[in-house]
Design an enzyme around this catalytic site. Structure first.
Site, PDB file in Angstrom:
ATOM      1  CD  GLU A 101      -3.011   3.119  -5.248  1.00 14.83           C
ATOM      2  OE1 GLU A 101      -1.815   2.813  -5.110  1.00 14.83           O
ATOM      3  OE2 GLU A 101      -3.910   2.281  -5.449  1.00 14.83           O
ATOM      4  CG  ASP A 154       1.560  -2.576  -8.375  1.00 11.63           C
ATOM      5  OD1 ASP A 154       1.509  -2.240  -9.573  1.00 11.63           O
ATOM      6  OD2 ASP A 154       0.664  -3.219  -7.808  1.00 11.63           O
ATOM      7  NE  ARG A 158      -4.312  -1.337   0.132  1.00  9.90           N
ATOM      8  CZ  ARG A 158      -4.450  -2.396  -0.673  1.00  9.90           C
ATOM      9  NH1 ARG A 158      -3.493  -2.709  -1.518  1.00  9.90           N
ATOM     10  NH2 ARG A 158      -5.550  -3.132  -0.643  1.00  9.90           N
ATOM     11  CG  HIS A 210      -3.044  -1.062  -6.982  1.00  5.49           C
ATOM     12  ND1 HIS A 210      -3.292  -0.313  -5.846  1.00  5.49           N
ATOM     13  CD2 HIS A 210      -3.185  -2.360  -6.604  1.00  5.49           C
ATOM     14  CE1 HIS A 210      -3.584  -1.127  -4.832  1.00  5.49           C
ATOM     15  NE2 HIS A 210      -3.520  -2.370  -5.285  1.00  5.49           N
TER      16      HIS A 210
HETATM   17  P1  NAD Z   1      -1.813 -11.039   5.117  1.00  2.00           P
HETATM   18  O1  NAD Z   1      -2.840 -10.522   6.062  1.00  2.00           O
HETATM   19  O2  NAD Z   1      -1.841 -12.479   4.740  1.00  2.00           O
HETATM   20  O3  NAD Z   1      -0.345 -10.725   5.676  1.00  2.00           O
HETATM   21  C1  NAD Z   1       0.005  -9.502   6.250  1.00  2.00           C
HETATM   22  C2  NAD Z   1       1.140  -9.761   7.224  1.00  2.00           C
HETATM   23  O4  NAD Z   1       1.599  -8.502   7.686  1.00  2.00           O
HETATM   24  C3  NAD Z   1       0.704 -10.587   8.447  1.00  2.00           C
HETATM   25  O5  NAD Z   1       1.575 -11.681   8.637  1.00  2.00           O
HETATM   26  C4  NAD Z   1       0.800  -9.586   9.596  1.00  2.00           C
HETATM   27  O6  NAD Z   1       1.186 -10.185  10.824  1.00  2.00           O
HETATM   28  C5  NAD Z   1       1.877  -8.661   9.072  1.00  2.00           C
HETATM   29  N1  NAD Z   1       1.911  -7.383   9.762  1.00  2.00           N
HETATM   30  C6  NAD Z   1       0.903  -6.727  10.398  1.00  2.00           C
HETATM   31  N2  NAD Z   1       1.375  -5.586  10.947  1.00  2.00           N
HETATM   32  C7  NAD Z   1       2.695  -5.530  10.642  1.00  2.00           C
HETATM   33  C8  NAD Z   1       3.717  -4.612  10.941  1.00  2.00           C
HETATM   34  N3  NAD Z   1       3.479  -3.527  11.688  1.00  2.00           N
HETATM   35  N4  NAD Z   1       4.947  -4.862  10.462  1.00  2.00           N
HETATM   36  C9  NAD Z   1       5.215  -5.960   9.742  1.00  2.00           C
HETATM   37  N5  NAD Z   1       4.283  -6.879   9.438  1.00  2.00           N
HETATM   38  C10 NAD Z   1       3.038  -6.668   9.879  1.00  2.00           C
HETATM   39  O7  NAD Z   1      -1.922 -10.112   3.828  1.00  2.00           O
HETATM   40  P2  NAD Z   1      -1.417 -10.449   2.355  1.00  2.00           P
HETATM   41  O8  NAD Z   1      -2.490 -11.155   1.603  1.00  2.00           O
HETATM   42  O9  NAD Z   1      -0.058 -11.048   2.409  1.00  2.00           O
HETATM   43  O10 NAD Z   1      -1.340  -8.987   1.740  1.00  2.00           O
HETATM   44  C11 NAD Z   1      -0.404  -8.049   2.218  1.00  2.00           C
HETATM   45  C12 NAD Z   1      -0.758  -6.683   1.684  1.00  2.00           C
HETATM   46  O11 NAD Z   1      -0.570  -6.676   0.258  1.00  2.00           O
HETATM   47  C13 NAD Z   1      -2.242  -6.287   1.846  1.00  2.00           C
HETATM   48  O12 NAD Z   1      -2.462  -5.672   3.099  1.00  2.00           O
HETATM   49  C14 NAD Z   1      -2.481  -5.340   0.727  1.00  2.00           C
HETATM   50  O13 NAD Z   1      -2.274  -4.033   1.221  1.00  2.00           O
HETATM   51  C15 NAD Z   1      -1.379  -5.664  -0.295  1.00  2.00           C
HETATM   52  N6  NAD Z   1      -1.887  -6.138  -1.582  1.00  2.00           N
HETATM   53  C16 NAD Z   1      -1.528  -5.469  -2.705  1.00  2.00           C
HETATM   54  C17 NAD Z   1      -1.975  -5.904  -3.953  1.00  2.00           C
HETATM   55  C18 NAD Z   1      -1.577  -5.219  -5.248  1.00  2.00           C
HETATM   56  O14 NAD Z   1      -2.169  -5.503  -6.294  1.00  2.00           O
HETATM   57  N7  NAD Z   1      -0.591  -4.357  -5.251  1.00  2.00           N
HETATM   58  C19 NAD Z   1      -2.813  -7.015  -4.016  1.00  2.00           C
HETATM   59  C20 NAD Z   1      -3.147  -7.686  -2.828  1.00  2.00           C
HETATM   60  C21 NAD Z   1      -2.682  -7.240  -1.620  1.00  2.00           C
END
Ligand code: NAD
Length: 329
Positions: free
Chosen positions: A263, A258, A234, A295
């Site tokens: 955005e 990305d 994000r 994105h």
């Molecule tokens: P997820 O919930 O499976 O994993 C997130 C991880 O981050 C968890 O293990 C959590 O413990 C950890 N976390 C929470 N707070 C934290 C902190 N302060 N420091 C470090 N780690 C921390 O989520 P995911 O499916 O792996 O997705 C991760 C992120 O990717 C989403 O939140 C979303 O913002 C982003 N995303 C982007 C796209 C894209 O197209 N660019 C697509 C999907 C997801």
């Protein structure tokens, strides 16, 4: 259910139509983002189907509730754009798609890392103009470098597995370490230590009050000047002004994003005939060592199919008053 899809994109429509029709839901599409002003368009619908840049703040949710909308269905994993407390108070159900293809996002992070490291974005343009000089295209072997992964959930853990294939040393920072990854050799360390030691850093944690501007001026100062930063998570995780300063001063050797913190009014739309007023984004795009994609990390056929099917299933669950594992409130 009767659902209206906001921020609808051409690339996803056929997937959503197929999945919604198969589940017996009616679906209509709107290209505009959902916010307080556009909420009126939801009149007569049971559910709004929303994406990352729709703004479901308290006032928008209040208007949706007044219009008798019952459900907010996110067709994404992150939900930082929804005021969950307000939704709960107003009796709105909120469902999401927690995982649709962690591979899509993790593979895009790798694509950005490799493109940046080997200057493929520059080489592509250069060769098309008949310039076959190699000046400025020197990269570094990824093999055995130290890779820092911030957030090792669905996507971060796939990214770790991919980078193991390069024989990298993997450092991770996550308040909930994964035993599986530890057994695979991933070392969990404090964030500062990860920033200090890593050659490549990839962000995979959610945007929360704690992670907002996680990559700050202070964090950037800890990083190796030769380090490269990849953000597919994000935009708000990175302080854009601080990163511009670090790039100007040679404190960071490359940035690939990305996602961008401002955005919402830019991405997913053709801005090519407009003057883009966002000076920070335009400044970023002047750097030879910055890559921006709009994105698209999630954008694979597999992910679009899973997003559409899970969203339709979420609505079916709520319609049947069944417990829905993807329900946030
Ligand atoms: P997820 O919930 O499976 O994993 C997130 C991880 O981050 C968890 O293990 C959590 O413990 C950890 N976390 C929470 N707070 C934290 C902190 N302060 N420091 C470090 N780690 C921390 O989520 P995911 O499916 O792996 O997705 C991760 C992120 O990717 C989403 O939140 C979303 O913002 C982003 N995303 C982007 C796209 C894209 O197209 N660019 C697509 C999907 C997801």
């Amino acid at each position: 259910m009767k659902a209206i899809v906001f921020s609808a994109r051409k690339d996803e429509k056929s997937y959503l139509i197929d999945a919604f029709e198969a589940s017996g839901h009616e679906v209509m599409f709107e290209e505009v983002h959902l916010n307080r002003k556009t909420a009126e368009l939801a009149a007569g619908f049971d559910a709004v189907v929303v994406f990352v840049n729709d703004q479901l703040d308290e006032s928008c949710l209040e208007r949706l509730a007044e219009l008798s909308v019952k459900t907010v269905a996110l067709r994404c994993a992150g939900y930082n754009n929804v005021n969950l407390d307000a939704a709960k108070r107003l009796g709105l159900s909120v469902v999401r798609v927690p995982a649709y293809s962690p591979y899509a996002v993790a593979e895009h992070a790798l694509t950005l890392l490799m493109t940046l490291n080997r200057h493929v974005h520059k080489a592509y343009n250069r060769v098309r103009e008949g310039n076959f000089l190699l000046d400025g295209l020197v990269g570094r072997d990824i093999h055995r470098k130290t890779v820092g992964v911030v957030g090792t959930g669905n996507i971060g853990s796939v990214f770790c597995q991919i980078m193991r294939g390069f024989d990298c040393r993997l450092l991770a920072y996550d308040p909930n370490p994964s035993q599986d990854l530890i057994e695979q050799g991933v070392e969990y360390v404090e964030l500062d230590s990860l920033l200090e030691q890593s050659d490549f850093i990839s962000l995979h944690c959610p945007l929360t009050a704690q992670t907002h501007h996680l990559i700050s001026e202070r964090a950037l100062a800890l990083m190796k000047p030769k380090a490269m930063l990849i953000n597919t998570s994000r935009g708000g995780l990175v302080d854009t002004k601080a990163v511009i300063n670090a790039l100007k001063q040679g404190g960071l050797s490359g940035l690939a994003i990305d996602v961008y913190e401002e955005e919402a009014d830019l991405f997913f739309e053709d801005q090519s005939n407009r003057v883009i007023a966002d000076d920070d984004l335009m400044r970023l795009m002047t750097f030879p060592n910055v890559i921006v994609t709009g994105h698209q990390a999630f954008l694979t056929e597999e992910a679009l199919t899973n997003i559409a099917q899970t969203t339709a299933n979420n609505l079916t669950c709520l319609e049947q008053n069944a417990s829905c594992e993807n329900q946030l409130v």
